[in-house]
Design an enzyme around this catalytic site. Structure first.
Site, PDB file in Angstrom:
ATOM      1  N   GLY A 222      97.433  30.564 -74.892  1.00 31.33           N
ATOM      2  CA  GLY A 222      97.590  28.936 -74.274  1.00 31.33           C
ATOM      3  C   GLY A 222      97.614  28.955 -72.884  1.00 31.33           C
ATOM      4  O   GLY A 222      98.175  27.884 -72.253  1.00 31.33           O
ATOM      5  N   GLU A 263      97.489  37.102 -76.805  1.00 31.71           N
ATOM      6  CA  GLU A 263      96.141  37.001 -77.112  1.00 31.71           C
ATOM      7  C   GLU A 263      95.493  36.068 -76.544  1.00 31.71           C
ATOM      8  O   GLU A 263      95.028  34.950 -76.989  1.00 31.71           O
ATOM      9  CB  GLU A 263      95.810  36.998 -78.641  1.00 31.71           C
ATOM     10  CG  GLU A 263      97.168  36.298 -79.552  1.00 31.71           C
ATOM     11  CD  GLU A 263      97.015  35.719 -81.011  1.00 31.71           C
ATOM     12  OE1 GLU A 263      97.288  36.975 -81.553  1.00 31.71           O
ATOM     13  OE2 GLU A 263      96.846  34.664 -81.069  1.00 31.71           O
ATOM     14  N   PRO A 264      95.135  36.260 -75.212  1.00 27.61           N
ATOM     15  CA  PRO A 264      94.585  35.159 -74.329  1.00 27.61           C
ATOM     16  C   PRO A 264      93.098  35.199 -74.461  1.00 27.61           C
ATOM     17  O   PRO A 264      92.447  36.241 -74.627  1.00 27.61           O
ATOM     18  CB  PRO A 264      94.960  35.847 -73.021  1.00 27.61           C
ATOM     19  CG  PRO A 264      95.120  37.484 -72.929  1.00 27.61           C
ATOM     20  CD  PRO A 264      95.399  37.437 -74.487  1.00 27.61           C
ATOM     21  N   GLY A 265      92.426  34.026 -74.514  1.00 29.28           N
ATOM     22  CA  GLY A 265      91.057  33.886 -74.302  1.00 29.28           C
ATOM     23  C   GLY A 265      90.580  33.425 -73.167  1.00 29.28           C
ATOM     24  O   GLY A 265      90.064  33.866 -72.153  1.00 29.28           O
ATOM     25  N   CYS A 333      69.791  13.667 -76.030  1.00 25.10           N
ATOM     26  CA  CYS A 333      69.713  12.033 -76.333  1.00 25.10           C
ATOM     27  C   CYS A 333      70.677  11.454 -76.844  1.00 25.10           C
ATOM     28  O   CYS A 333      70.715  10.993 -77.955  1.00 25.10           O
ATOM     29  CB  CYS A 333      68.112  12.019 -77.175  1.00 25.10           C
ATOM     30  SG  CYS A 333      66.909  12.019 -75.853  1.00 25.10           S
ATOM     31  N   GLU A 334      71.724  11.525 -76.081  1.00 21.79           N
ATOM     32  CA  GLU A 334      73.052  10.764 -76.379  1.00 21.79           C
ATOM     33  C   GLU A 334      74.029  10.619 -75.255  1.00 21.79           C
ATOM     34  O   GLU A 334      73.612  11.527 -74.249  1.00 21.79           O
ATOM     35  CB  GLU A 334      73.844  11.009 -77.780  1.00 21.79           C
ATOM     36  CG  GLU A 334      74.355  12.508 -77.853  1.00 21.79           C
ATOM     37  CD  GLU A 334      75.101  12.523 -78.807  1.00 21.79           C
ATOM     38  OE1 GLU A 334      76.549  12.140 -78.857  1.00 21.79           O
ATOM     39  OE2 GLU A 334      74.621  13.148 -80.004  1.00 21.79           O
ATOM     40  N   TYR A 361      84.611  29.341 -74.101  1.00 25.91           N
ATOM     41  CA  TYR A 361      84.251  28.190 -75.053  1.00 25.91           C
ATOM     42  C   TYR A 361      83.067  27.302 -74.489  1.00 25.91           C
ATOM     43  O   TYR A 361      82.838  26.086 -74.806  1.00 25.91           O
ATOM     44  CB  TYR A 361      85.282  27.142 -75.374  1.00 25.91           C
ATOM     45  CG  TYR A 361      86.701  27.838 -75.497  1.00 25.91           C
ATOM     46  CD1 TYR A 361      86.776  28.500 -77.102  1.00 25.91           C
ATOM     47  CD2 TYR A 361      87.813  28.115 -74.826  1.00 25.91           C
ATOM     48  CE1 TYR A 361      87.830  29.157 -77.433  1.00 25.91           C
ATOM     49  CE2 TYR A 361      88.851  28.757 -75.441  1.00 25.91           C
ATOM     50  CZ  TYR A 361      88.855  29.343 -76.463  1.00 25.91           C
ATOM     51  OH  TYR A 361      89.787  30.126 -76.842  1.00 25.91           O
TER      52      TYR A 361
HETATM   53  C1  LIG Z   1      92.016  30.382 -79.958  1.00 26.48           C
HETATM   54  C2  LIG Z   1      92.929  31.414 -80.054  1.00 26.48           C
HETATM   55  C3  LIG Z   1      93.704  31.991 -79.005  1.00 26.48           C
HETATM   56  C4  LIG Z   1      93.212  32.034 -77.504  1.00 26.48           C
HETATM   57  O1  LIG Z   1      93.432  30.806 -76.834  1.00 26.48           O
HETATM   58  P1  LIG Z   1      93.328  30.371 -75.434  1.00 26.48           P
HETATM   59  O2  LIG Z   1      93.755  29.150 -75.050  1.00 26.48           O
HETATM   60  O3  LIG Z   1      91.890  30.628 -75.354  1.00 26.48           O
HETATM   61  O4  LIG Z   1      93.912  31.698 -74.639  1.00 26.48           O
HETATM   62  C5  LIG Z   1      94.576  32.845 -79.190  1.00 26.48           C
HETATM   63  N1  LIG Z   1      95.092  32.971 -80.549  1.00 26.48           N
HETATM   64  C6  LIG Z   1      94.588  32.548 -81.551  1.00 26.48           C
HETATM   65  C7  LIG Z   1      95.374  32.691 -82.921  1.00 26.48           C
HETATM   66  C8  LIG Z   1      93.535  31.560 -81.468  1.00 26.48           C
HETATM   67  O5  LIG Z   1      93.010  30.902 -82.543  1.00 26.48           O
END
Ligand SMILES: *Cc1c(COP(=O)(O)O)cnc(C)c1O
Length: 406
Positions: A222, A263-265, A333-334, A361
């Site tokens: 997050g 667990e960063p994305g 087209c929207e 994303y």
């Molecule tokens: C999507 C997700 C994340 C990553 O969230 P970010 O905001 O992209 O860092 C981490 N853990 C879980 C379980 C998720 O579903």
């Protein structure tokens, strides 16, 4: 001219075409280092939440840097295996999936993160204590940028409510479950770093009361990154200091050097990514100026879906002093606005319009809406620009269509 490493966006557009996703692999490595430094002094494990950007080459880069993987589907797990991961480096965190998928994950040897009482019960009935598990706890904390991306509050579908701790424990006792991890994920873009500590403390409480054999505590993600210049961002260094202190205190009281997982994305891949588009039309209407580009919500849905702000540049002329206010709009087209009321150096047809923070994303949520092809992807790493996904063709659009007599 705007450049990524030492490639001008025009040379990239010329070589690979537009629309084009471009990722800076060295920026990803810099983000990994920032996290490692922030949490130095703990037994840190980073699990990349790969749903943010699932190109196999990005996963390979993570693996090369000693980053493990968090997956939310069996398909992501298969991609991670193709990227070279061992099953036990893959944590599987599904939300409300069929039990058959859980069984498949167990058979593959993934690390399991279970998120409901019925699932825990079924898991116990089927496997007893034969596999180590992690529990996804919903700590009842409202955070995250907006309700759409918050996952840890009491009305969220995610996790097992912390108020059901007794019920969890009953099931754990009944089947002698091997609980080795506790997990929480409050959702994307938390504003106040203190929520992570608050959530951690709730998990520590559970650990002391019910779970004496933990190997790790997973504090999810997050982390907020900057989407615009003066944006509020997660101060990793400050967050790290706070977390390291409470975490080490916990380990000491718990009597064990527990691993700290994140667990960063977004934090790892958002800023590395750029969506390169071409200005196809510049339209001066009485009320507004529009720049139309050869992309849209089919390639980057965040502005329309989450009202997300993405910085947009005129990559062909980033420093021009003569500016105009434009809405940058897609070709779907929207209503398909990528950015509203942006002051950009005067845009001409054919200019390369660059959308920033497109790593997380972006491609992973792209679709073929309007039967458009999804973009190609390029990774720039150590001074090389390589194609890592081909642009789609008409064959891809037709691949699964079955033409019948009508
Ligand atoms: C999507 C997700 C994340 C990553 O969230 P970010 O905001 O992209 O860092 C981490 N853990 C879980 C379980 C998720 O579903």
């Amino acid at each position: 001219m705007f450049s990524i490493q030492n490639f001008t966006v025009e040379s990239l557009a010329q070589q690979f075409g537009t629309p084009l996703y471009v990722y800076d692999g060295n920026k990803i490595e810099a983000q990994i280092s920032t996290m490692r430094e922030a949490f130095a002094g703990t037994n840190l494990k980073i699990k990349y939440a790969c749903k943010a950007l699932t190109n196999i080459n990005i996963m390979k880069l993570m693996r090369k840097n000693g980053v493990d993987i968090d997956v939310v589907s069996i398909q992501e797990a298969h991609l991670a295996i193709l990227a070279g991961y061992e099953p036990n480096q893959i944590q599987y965190t599904p939300s409300g999936v069929a039990f058959s998928e859980v069984q498949e994950a167990v058979t593959m040897g993934l690390r399991m993160n279970l998120d409901s009482l019925p699932l825990l019960e079924k898991f116990g009935q089927t496997y007893g204590n034969t596999f180590p598990i992690c529990l996804r706890i919903n700590p009842h904390i409202m955070e995250g940028g907006t309700l759409k991306i918050s996952t840890g509050h009491k009305d969220s579908k995610f996790g097992i409510s912390i108020e059901q701790a007794n019920e969890i424990y009953d099931i754990v006792q009944k089947y002698d479950l091997q609980v080795v991890g506790l997990h929480q994920h409050t959702g994307s873009d938390f504003k106040n770093a203190h929520v992570i500590i608050e959530a951690a403390e709730k998990l520590f409480g559970l650990a002391f009361q019910y779970f004496p054999n933990l190997e790790f505590i997973d504090l999810g993600s997050g982390f907020k990154v900057a989407y615009r210049e003066d944006d509020h961002v997660t101060d990793m260094e400050k967050l790290g200091k706070g977390v390291v202190k409470v975490f080490n205190d916990f380990c000491q009281q718990y009597g064990k050097d527990v691993q700290l997982w994140f667990e960063p994305g977004k934090f790892l891949v958002s800023e590395c990514g750029y969506l390169l588009t071409s200005a196809t039309v510049v339209k001066h209407n009485p009320a507004r100026n529009f720049v139309g580009v050869d992309s849209g919500l089919n390639h980057l849905i965040r502005p329309m879906m989450y009202d997300a702000y993405h910085e947009i540049l005129n990559g062909s002329n980033p420093d021009g002093t003569e500016k105009e206010k434009y809405d940058i709009v897609g070709y779907i087209c929207e209503t398909d606005t990528l950015g509203k009321d942006r002051d950009l150096p005067v845009v001409h047809e054919g200019d390369i319009i660059v959308i920033k923070n497109a790593g997380a994303y972006g491609f992973s949520m792209a679709s073929n809406y309007n039967s458009r092809f999804r973009p190609a992807e390029v990774m720039i790493y150590n001074g090389n620009a390589q194609l890592i996904r081909k642009r789609e063709t008409m064959e891809d659009i037709l691949k699964n269509q079955v033409v019948v007599e009508v």
